[in-house]
Design a protein around this motif. Structure first.
Motif, PDB file in Angstrom:
ATOM      1  N   GLY A 214       0.793  -1.221   0.000  1.00 43.09           N
ATOM      2  CA  GLY A 214       0.000   0.000   0.000  1.00 43.09           C
ATOM      3  C   GLY A 214       0.823   1.267   0.000  1.00 43.09           C
ATOM      4  O   GLY A 214       1.845   1.373  -0.688  1.00 43.09           O
ATOM      5  N   ASP A 215       0.403   2.215   0.810  1.00 48.87           N
ATOM      6  CA  ASP A 215       0.939   3.565   0.782  1.00 48.87           C
ATOM      7  C   ASP A 215       2.129   3.708   1.734  1.00 48.87           C
ATOM      8  O   ASP A 215       1.968   3.573   2.949  1.00 48.87           O
ATOM      9  N   PRO A 216       3.325   4.012   1.208  1.00 52.56           N
ATOM     10  CA  PRO A 216       4.479   4.202   2.096  1.00 52.56           C
ATOM     11  C   PRO A 216       4.274   5.334   3.086  1.00 52.56           C
ATOM     12  O   PRO A 216       4.913   5.364   4.141  1.00 52.56           O
ATOM     13  N   ALA A 217       3.370   6.277   2.776  1.00 48.23           N
ATOM     14  CA  ALA A 217       3.101   7.392   3.690  1.00 48.23           C
ATOM     15  C   ALA A 217       2.664   6.888   5.057  1.00 48.23           C
ATOM     16  O   ALA A 217       2.945   7.537   6.079  1.00 48.23           O
ATOM     17  N   PHE A 218       1.996   5.746   5.099  1.00 43.24           N
ATOM     18  CA  PHE A 218       1.528   5.255   6.391  1.00 43.24           C
ATOM     19  C   PHE A 218       2.695   4.878   7.294  1.00 43.24           C
ATOM     20  O   PHE A 218       2.719   5.244   8.475  1.00 43.24           O
ATOM     21  N   ASP A 219       3.668   4.138   6.777  1.00 44.17           N
ATOM     22  CA  ASP A 219       4.837   3.775   7.599  1.00 44.17           C
ATOM     23  C   ASP A 219       5.569   5.015   8.089  1.00 44.17           C
ATOM     24  O   ASP A 219       5.994   5.083   9.256  1.00 44.17           O
ATOM     25  N   LEU A 220       5.747   5.981   7.202  1.00 44.71           N
ATOM     26  CA  LEU A 220       6.457   7.203   7.590  1.00 44.71           C
ATOM     27  C   LEU A 220       5.713   7.941   8.694  1.00 44.71           C
ATOM     28  O   LEU A 220       6.284   8.308   9.724  1.00 44.71           O
ATOM     29  N   ALA A 221       4.423   8.191   8.472  1.00 45.76           N
ATOM     30  CA  ALA A 221       3.640   8.946   9.443  1.00 45.76           C
ATOM     31  C   ALA A 221       3.543   8.207  10.773  1.00 45.76           C
ATOM     32  O   ALA A 221       3.596   8.816  11.844  1.00 45.76           O
ATOM     33  N   PHE A 222       3.414   6.890  10.709  1.00 46.51           N
ATOM     34  CA  PHE A 222       3.265   6.116  11.934  1.00 46.51           C
ATOM     35  C   PHE A 222       4.497   6.234  12.822  1.00 46.51           C
ATOM     36  O   PHE A 222       4.386   6.344  14.048  1.00 46.51           O
ATOM     37  N   CYS A 223       5.679   6.224  12.212  1.00 45.35           N
ATOM     38  CA  CYS A 223       6.908   6.349  12.995  1.00 45.35           C
ATOM     39  C   CYS A 223       7.147   7.792  13.441  1.00 45.35           C
ATOM     40  O   CYS A 223       7.437   8.053  14.608  1.00 45.35           O
ATOM     41  N   LEU A 224       6.998   8.737  12.534  1.00 42.70           N
ATOM     42  CA  LEU A 224       7.217  10.141  12.884  1.00 42.70           C
ATOM     43  C   LEU A 224       6.302  10.580  14.024  1.00 42.70           C
ATOM     44  O   LEU A 224       6.675  11.421  14.855  1.00 42.70           O
ATOM     45  N   ASN A 225       5.115  10.022  14.070  1.00 37.22           N
ATOM     46  CA  ASN A 225       4.149  10.353  15.105  1.00 37.22           C
ATOM     47  C   ASN A 225       4.731  10.184  16.507  1.00 37.22           C
ATOM     48  O   ASN A 225       4.432  10.949  17.422  1.00 37.22           O
ATOM     49  N   HIS A 226       5.593   9.181  16.672  1.00 36.95           N
ATOM     50  CA  HIS A 226       6.116   8.898  18.008  1.00 36.95           C
ATOM     51  C   HIS A 226       7.125   9.938  18.476  1.00 36.95           C
ATOM     52  O   HIS A 226       7.274  10.151  19.681  1.00 36.95           O
ATOM     53  N   PHE A 227       7.797  10.606  17.568  1.00 41.05           N
ATOM     54  CA  PHE A 227       8.656  11.716  17.989  1.00 41.05           C
ATOM     55  C   PHE A 227       7.801  12.860  18.531  1.00 41.05           C
ATOM     56  O   PHE A 227       8.163  13.520  19.517  1.00 41.05           O
ATOM     57  N   PRO A 260       7.581  11.181  -7.017  1.00 38.78           N
ATOM     58  CA  PRO A 260       8.219  12.415  -6.550  1.00 38.78           C
ATOM     59  C   PRO A 260       8.158  12.518  -5.028  1.00 38.78           C
ATOM     60  O   PRO A 260       7.118  12.236  -4.415  1.00 38.78           O
ATOM     61  N   VAL A 261       9.262  12.928  -4.428  1.00 35.34           N
ATOM     62  CA  VAL A 261       9.305  13.079  -2.971  1.00 35.34           C
ATOM     63  C   VAL A 261       8.220  14.041  -2.497  1.00 35.34           C
ATOM     64  O   VAL A 261       7.573  13.814  -1.462  1.00 35.34           O
ATOM     65  N   ALA A 262       7.987  15.111  -3.236  1.00 39.53           N
ATOM     66  CA  ALA A 262       6.997  16.112  -2.821  1.00 39.53           C
ATOM     67  C   ALA A 262       5.603  15.506  -2.704  1.00 39.53           C
ATOM     68  O   ALA A 262       4.837  15.846  -1.796  1.00 39.53           O
ATOM     69  N   ALA A 263       5.265  14.591  -3.613  1.00 40.61           N
ATOM     70  CA  ALA A 263       3.942  13.965  -3.566  1.00 40.61           C
ATOM     71  C   ALA A 263       3.799  13.073  -2.339  1.00 40.61           C
ATOM     72  O   ALA A 263       2.763  13.078  -1.661  1.00 40.61           O
ATOM     73  N   LEU A 264       4.850  12.314  -2.053  1.00 37.88           N
ATOM     74  CA  LEU A 264       4.825  11.447  -0.874  1.00 37.88           C
ATOM     75  C   LEU A 264       4.789  12.284   0.403  1.00 37.88           C
ATOM     76  O   LEU A 264       4.021  11.994   1.329  1.00 37.88           O
ATOM     77  N   GLU A 265       5.595  13.337   0.459  1.00 35.32           N
ATOM     78  CA  GLU A 265       5.611  14.179   1.660  1.00 35.32           C
ATOM     79  C   GLU A 265       4.249  14.808   1.925  1.00 35.32           C
ATOM     80  O   GLU A 265       3.808  14.910   3.071  1.00 35.32           O
TER      81      GLU A 265
END
Length: 324
Positions: A214-227, A260-265
């Motif tokens: 699926g969407d790599p954004a989920f893994d990124l957001a899930f981890c960043l959330n903990h900071f 594109p990185v911008a789209a994922l971000e």
């Protein structure tokens, strides 16, 4: 349990197999088994999660985790546990046991030991996994676990939060729909510090039962959330935690070649505040925030959702101003 160890040749016919329950985890029974051949970890999926709200999920998710660990183990050796065998009847599998030389990242963060290099290493490993699996049709078919991912992640986090905050339901459900239909990489689904051990060769990712193509954004957001959440709990560490937030991304972005990185971000930036709010008002709230901290997180996350931030740097800056 004895059956699987005999079948794998890990226990002698006359040897007693005793399982010692291990602490941690809300979705599975986890046990340590010590035999003459060595020490092992057994994981068995539970049909109902150990949380306050009613949360039932299919036990077949264990096979997604087995598949993830075997697939990713070939891509980033040493950064996931080694699967030694499985037992379909009991919905369980056996892994190599990781001993006291491995430290839990969540415990380190809550103790105020913030290491930016750990965040960078985790971002780099996650980036390698996503890059190696991007747009792979075979993996897309193998991990087409849409219903399980909805039951394990989208419904208990974002849909439940939409029920608690009907004024935000439109935004949250739009993110749910977008996430559900974006299929680009093999997603772990639970990249949380509690599921990451820090060993001699760096981070080791555990608990991949939410694995989904699926969407790599989920893994990124899930981890960043903990900071963000740890900063609300430990305001004196906010600077170091925001440095970790940035370091994680700096190591991850160079791996992105599938879009594109911008789209994922942009997807991560709109998903992240929803997940932050979900950790106080969803089905799996974090346990370490006192009520005043929960209220502060709620206010800050709602403000970000209403602003619809365009960049992750703006989220980190806003959070630092709020909690430092």
């Amino acid at each position: 349990m004895r059956r699987i160890f005999l079948a794998l040749g890990l226990a002698a016919p006359e040897e007693e197999v005793r399982a010692q329950p291990l602490a941690g985890g809300v979705s599975s029974g986890i046990y340590r088994v010590d035999l003459r051949s060595g020490s092992y970890c057994v994981k068995q999926a539970l049909p109902k999660l150990k949380v306050a709200k009613d949360w039932k999920v299919p036990v077949e998710r264990v096979f997604a985790e087995i598949g993830y660990l075997r697939t990713v183990g070939a891509m980033v050796p040493g950064h996931v546990p080694q699967v030694l065998g499985e037992d379909a009847a009991s919905k369980s599998f056996v892994m190599a046991f990781l001993g006291p030389e491995y430290r839990n990242w969540k415990a380190e963060l809550l103790a105020g030991r913030i290491d930016v290099e750990t965040a960078r290493a985790t971002g780099a490993i996650l980036g390698r996994i996503h890059a190696a699996t991007a747009d792979d049709a075979r993996l897309a078919a193998q991990f087409a676990n849409d219903a399980d991912f909805h039951a394990l992640r989208l419904e208990p986090y974002l849909v439940e939060t939409a029920r608690e905050h009907p004024e935000l339901a439109g935004r949250l459900l739009q993110v749910v729909e977008r996430t559900a239909i974006t299929r680009r990489v093999l997603v772990h689904g639970d990249v949380s510090p509690k599921n990451i051990l820090l060993g001699p060769k760096g981070p080791v990712l555990l608990d991949a039962e939410c694995a989904w193509f699926g969407d790599p954004a989920f893994d990124l957001a899930f981890c960043l959330n903990h900071f963000l959440l740890k900063a609300a709990h430990l305001p004196a560490c906010t600077g170091a935690l925001m440095d970790s937030f940035a370091g994680f991304l700096q190591a991850y972005w160079p791996q992105v070649r599938w879009e594109p990185v911008a789209a994922l971000e942009q997807r991560v930036a709109t998903l992240l505040p929803g997940l932050t709010l979900a950790r106080v008002d969803g089905k799996s709230p974090v346990e370490y925030l006192a009520e005043p901290q929960r209220q502060a997180v709620r206010r800050a996350a709602i403000a970000l959702l209403q602003q619809e931030p365009a960049s992750l740097a703006s989220i980190a800056g806003s959070w630092a101003r709020e909690f430092a």
